[in-house]
Write a protein that holds these residues in place. Structure first.
Motif, mmCIF file in Angstrom:
data_model
loop_
_atom_site.group_PDB
_atom_site.id
_atom_site.type_symbol
_atom_site.label_atom_id
_atom_site.label_comp_id
_atom_site.label_asym_id
_atom_site.label_seq_id
_atom_site.Cartn_x
_atom_site.Cartn_y
_atom_site.Cartn_z
ATOM 1 N N ALA A 191 0.828 -1.208 0.000
ATOM 2 C CA ALA A 191 0.000 0.000 0.000
ATOM 3 C C ALA A 191 0.860 1.255 0.000
ATOM 4 O O ALA A 191 0.521 2.254 -0.648
ATOM 5 N N LYS A 192 1.984 1.224 0.706
ATOM 6 C CA LYS A 192 2.869 2.385 0.762
ATOM 7 C C LYS A 192 3.428 2.722 -0.609
ATOM 8 O O LYS A 192 3.703 3.891 -0.931
ATOM 9 N N ALA A 193 3.601 1.709 -1.448
ATOM 10 C CA ALA A 193 4.114 1.936 -2.798
ATOM 11 C C ALA A 193 3.047 2.464 -3.746
ATOM 12 O O ALA A 193 3.375 3.077 -4.763
ATOM 13 N N ARG A 194 1.788 2.240 -3.422
ATOM 14 C CA ARG A 194 0.711 2.612 -4.341
ATOM 15 C C ARG A 194 -0.022 3.875 -3.936
ATOM 16 O O ARG A 194 -0.556 4.592 -4.781
ATOM 17 N N LEU A 195 -0.098 4.143 -2.627
ATOM 18 C CA LEU A 195 -0.916 5.251 -2.140
ATOM 19 C C LEU A 195 -0.099 6.520 -1.943
ATOM 20 O O LEU A 195 1.056 6.456 -1.521
ATOM 21 N N PRO A 196 -0.686 7.682 -2.215
ATOM 22 C CA PRO A 196 -0.037 8.945 -1.845
ATOM 23 C C PRO A 196 0.229 8.970 -0.348
ATOM 24 O O PRO A 196 -0.521 8.378 0.434
ATOM 25 N N PRO A 197 1.286 9.642 0.082
ATOM 26 C CA PRO A 197 1.662 9.606 1.515
ATOM 27 C C PRO A 197 0.542 9.991 2.468
ATOM 28 O O PRO A 197 0.404 9.394 3.529
ATOM 29 N N GLN A 198 -0.282 10.998 2.099
ATOM 30 C CA GLN A 198 -1.310 11.434 3.039
ATOM 31 C C GLN A 198 -2.342 10.335 3.289
ATOM 32 O O GLN A 198 -2.861 10.191 4.404
ATOM 33 N N TYR A 199 -2.648 9.542 2.246
ATOM 34 C CA TYR A 199 -3.614 8.471 2.424
ATOM 35 C C TYR A 199 -2.992 7.300 3.183
ATOM 36 O O TYR A 199 -3.650 6.670 4.010
ATOM 37 N N TYR A 200 -1.740 6.993 2.894
ATOM 38 C CA TYR A 200 -1.069 5.928 3.632
ATOM 39 C C TYR A 200 -0.959 6.297 5.114
ATOM 40 O O TYR A 200 -1.207 5.467 5.992
ATOM 41 N N LYS A 201 -0.585 7.545 5.395
ATOM 42 C CA LYS A 201 -0.452 7.977 6.784
ATOM 43 C C LYS A 201 -1.775 7.838 7.530
ATOM 44 O O LYS A 201 -1.808 7.389 8.677
ATOM 45 N N ARG A 202 -2.858 8.206 6.882
ATOM 46 C CA ARG A 202 -4.148 8.127 7.550
ATOM 47 C C ARG A 202 -4.582 6.682 7.739
ATOM 48 O O ARG A 202 -4.958 6.276 8.844
ATOM 49 N N GLU A 203 -4.542 5.883 6.688
ATOM 50 C CA GLU A 203 -5.164 4.569 6.721
ATOM 51 C C GLU A 203 -4.292 3.494 7.343
ATOM 52 O O GLU A 203 -4.819 2.510 7.888
ATOM 53 N N PHE A 204 -2.983 3.631 7.258
ATOM 54 C CA PHE A 204 -2.107 2.579 7.766
ATOM 55 C C PHE A 204 -1.312 3.013 8.998
ATOM 56 O O PHE A 204 -0.813 2.171 9.733
ATOM 57 N N GLU A 205 -1.189 4.320 9.215
ATOM 58 C CA GLU A 205 -0.479 4.796 10.401
ATOM 59 C C GLU A 205 -1.391 5.530 11.376
ATOM 60 O O GLU A 205 -0.934 6.048 12.390
ATOM 61 N N ALA A 206 -2.692 5.588 11.042
ATOM 62 C CA ALA A 206 -3.692 6.222 11.919
ATOM 63 C C ALA A 206 -3.328 7.669 12.246
ATOM 64 O O ALA A 206 -3.535 8.140 13.355
ATOM 65 N N SER A 207 -2.806 8.394 11.262
ATOM 66 C CA SER A 207 -2.414 9.775 11.476
ATOM 67 C C SER A 207 -3.605 10.706 11.274
ATOM 68 O O SER A 207 -4.320 10.601 10.282
ATOM 69 N N ARG A 208 -3.776 11.620 12.206
ATOM 70 C CA ARG A 208 -4.830 12.631 12.061
ATOM 71 C C ARG A 208 -4.380 13.818 11.211
ATOM 72 O O ARG A 208 -5.206 14.605 10.772
ATOM 73 N N ASP A 209 -3.093 13.984 11.030
ATOM 74 C CA ASP A 209 -2.565 15.185 10.388
ATOM 75 C C ASP A 209 -2.203 14.960 8.931
ATOM 76 O O ASP A 209 -1.270 15.565 8.408
ATOM 77 N N ALA A 210 -2.954 14.072 8.264
ATOM 78 C CA ALA A 210 -2.607 13.713 6.894
ATOM 79 C C ALA A 210 -3.162 14.695 5.865
ATOM 80 O O ALA A 210 -2.658 14.762 4.748
ATOM 81 N N PHE A 211 -4.179 15.459 6.204
ATOM 82 C CA PHE A 211 -4.842 16.302 5.213
ATOM 83 C C PHE A 211 -4.715 17.768 5.587
ATOM 84 O O PHE A 211 -5.653 18.401 6.056
ATOM 85 N N ILE A 212 -3.525 18.279 5.375
ATOM 86 C CA ILE A 212 -3.215 19.669 5.672
ATOM 87 C C ILE A 212 -2.644 20.315 4.416
ATOM 88 O O ILE A 212 -1.784 19.734 3.753
ATOM 89 N N GLY A 213 -3.099 21.516 4.088
ATOM 90 C CA GLY A 213 -2.502 22.257 2.987
ATOM 91 C C GLY A 213 -2.980 21.795 1.618
ATOM 92 O O GLY A 213 -4.175 21.583 1.395
ATOM 93 N N GLN A 214 -2.059 21.615 0.689
ATOM 94 C CA GLN A 214 -2.387 21.349 -0.694
ATOM 95 C C GLN A 214 -2.994 19.964 -0.852
ATOM 96 O O GLN A 214 -2.491 18.971 -0.319
ATOM 97 N N VAL A 215 -4.083 19.869 -1.617
ATOM 98 C CA VAL A 215 -4.741 18.583 -1.845
ATOM 99 C C VAL A 215 -3.871 17.684 -2.707
ATOM 100 O O VAL A 215 -3.607 16.530 -2.363
ATOM 101 N N PHE A 216 -3.401 18.205 -3.845
ATOM 102 C CA PHE A 216 -2.613 17.398 -4.772
ATOM 103 C C PHE A 216 -1.133 17.731 -4.593
ATOM 104 O O PHE A 216 -0.492 18.337 -5.455
ATOM 105 N N ALA A 217 -0.608 17.294 -3.456
ATOM 106 C CA ALA A 217 0.784 17.619 -3.124
ATOM 107 C C ALA A 217 1.772 16.966 -4.081
ATOM 108 O O ALA A 217 2.916 17.431 -4.212
ATOM 109 N N ASP A 218 1.372 15.899 -4.762
ATOM 110 C CA ASP A 218 2.271 15.202 -5.675
ATOM 111 C C ASP A 218 2.175 15.714 -7.115
ATOM 112 O O ASP A 218 2.843 15.181 -8.006
ATOM 113 N N PHE A 219 1.336 16.724 -7.332
ATOM 114 C CA PHE A 219 1.267 17.275 -8.686
ATOM 115 C C PHE A 219 2.492 18.133 -8.956
ATOM 116 O O PHE A 219 2.713 19.158 -8.315
ATOM 117 N N ASP A 220 3.305 17.705 -9.893
ATOM 118 C CA ASP A 220 4.554 18.389 -10.238
ATOM 119 C C ASP A 220 4.443 18.941 -11.659
ATOM 120 O O ASP A 220 4.551 18.188 -12.632
#
Length: 453
Positions: free
Chosen positions: A224-253
């Motif tokens: 999952a870590k290889a497939r999911l954007p970090p904010q989603y992995y942090k929320r769903e697999f690390e139970a992080s509350r602080d995954a959705f802060i700031g830019q929505v599409f942080a990986d858009f380059d």
């Protein structure tokens, strides 16, 4: 009546066992997906009913009134002990029910009425199963205990003034189990008081990989870590509350993802997305996939039309027909809030249909549709499979500036970080892109991208 196999600590990983053993009146388990939070919640629920409450309830006088055994009224009587199990939707009650049945000795189940959503247990104990989709319905009764499963997915209104009041008169207890959805209402209701040392509050959190009772879970988490954007992995697999802060599409380059479609790249399938726009400009977006195997394909946004406040027949229909001819396709997934405009498209020979979301329920179609579409776009970006032609200037600017919402908490509470885009920001091109891409990569392809609901 108390021969329950609930104290088998060797069947719980250490973090879950600490939650099970915590008898705080208000207790939260915040855990990663497949972390055994619902499994443990079912064990703790029965432990609170039978080991905490029953010794006291059994000694209280009990009068069923006019209800008599052997009549239909018997199952409508007032119980000696009354409990609710609540989930955001009726469908999400299935897993808590399975675990509760698994740990409940059959001789304790007196009567089950799945139509009414209630179980009667020996000793005049009533368990009711409730959906929180309409908070106004969570009223009237006083409860001895309450289990909120997937609590973060419930509306804050379900707790404030409704569920919280259910346990007030009887001094009842509440346990909440959930994977975090940002810093949702459970943060202020359970977590912060526990961290501040308020008596009667307990808080436990653990990651997916902490569930050491599932040998394959570490491999699943790495995948999952290889497939999911970090904010989603942090929320769903690390139970992080602080995954959705700031830019929505942080990986858009823009440096690597904005470029013309190469001449040697073939778009094997195409789709359009249409957001109409009213006070703000609307947008029509064209996307294509570079492989017939949509699970592996890259997605290219190849064209856009941005228009402000024009009638469908005046501007939209001619422009969409031009896009159809240019890109040789005719499938348009449209904002379903304007059925008359969709009908006008159809009358003009455009194959238009209201956007369908493949992961939402009838109760929250809009919100879950937005979240699922954003997650799909973010996953494609993270995997290096999303590109935009430079001519799509409005979409590019929206992607760069799109931000998450920070919601104000109740009086005296901190702000909440929620998985919801901020309002009052340009998003019509993003919405159109979301409609087109989710239409193109529909159904089972969501699972291949690691975004199944």
């Amino acid at each position: 009546m108390l021969h329950l196999d609930l104290f088998a600590g060797d069947r719980l990983h250490p973090h879950a066992y600490r939650f099970f053993m915590d008898k705080s009146r208000f207790c939260l388990a915040l855990a990663g997906t497949r972390g055994a939070k619902t499994y443990t919640g079912a064990k703790r629920f029965w432990d609170m009913v039978w080991m905490r409450d029953w010794p006291r309830l059994a000694g209280l006088p009990y009068n069923p009134g006019a209800a008599r055994k052997g009549t239909a009224l018997w199952w409508d009587r007032r119980p000696r002990g009354h409990y609710w199990v609540v989930a955001p939707e009726h469908q999400l009650l299935a897993e808590p029910k399975r675990y509760l049945l698994q740990f409940l000795p059959p001789e304790l189940l007196d009567h089950a009425d799945n139509t009414a959503g209630r179980w009667w247990l020996k000793g005049d104990i009533l368990i009711e199963f409730k959906s929180a989709h309409d908070p106004k319905m969570l009223v009237s009764v006083g409860l001895n205990g309450l289990w909120l499963d997937e609590a973060d997915r419930m509306k804050a209104d379900a707790w404030h003034g409704n569920l919280r009041a259910r346990v007030a008169d009887k001094g009842g207890w509440v346990q909440a189990t959930t994977t975090p959805i940002g810093r949702a209402w459970t943060y202020n209701a359970f977590e912060k008081p526990a961290l501040d040392g308020v008596p009667g509050y307990g808080y436990h959190t653990w990651r997916t990989v902490d569930n050491t009772r599932l040998p394959s879970i570490a491999t699943e988490a790495e995948d999952a870590k290889a497939r999911l954007p970090p904010q989603y992995y942090k929320r769903e697999f690390e139970a992080s509350r602080d995954a959705f802060i700031g830019q929505v599409f942080a990986d858009f380059d823009p440096h690597t993802m904005v470029k013309p479609l190469p001449k040697d790249v073939v778009l094997y399938t195409r789709a359009g997305g249409q957001d109409w726009g009213f006070s703000h400009p609307g947008a029509a977006i064209v996307v294509g996939a570079t492989s017939r195997d949509l699970r592996q394909a890259s997605v290219w946004v190849v064209d856009e039309h941005y228009e402000r406040g024009r009638l469908v027949e005046d501007k939209w229909i001619p422009r969409v027909l031009e896009l159809n001819a240019r890109w040789k396709f005719n499938d348009w997934s449209c904002d379903p809030e304007a059925p008359d405009d969709i009908a006008r498209y159809k009358n003009a020979g455009i194959h238009a249909f209201g956007h369908r979301n493949f992961t939402a329920s009838k109760y929250d179609e809009h919100q879950r549709s937005v979240k699922a579409g954003i997650r799909l776009l973010a996953s494609l970006m993270f995997q290096g499979r999303f590109f935009v032609d430079p001519r799509c200037k409005n979409l590019i600017e929206e992607l760069k500036s799109y931000r998450w919402k920070t919601a104000k908490g109740a009086v005296g509470e901190e702000e909440s970080l929620v998985e919801e885009p901020d309002s009052n920001q340009p998003d019509h091109a993003i919405d159109s892109c979301r409609y087109a891409v989710t239409s193109l990569l529909r159904g089972a392809n969501f699972e291949a991208l690691g975004i199944a609901a």
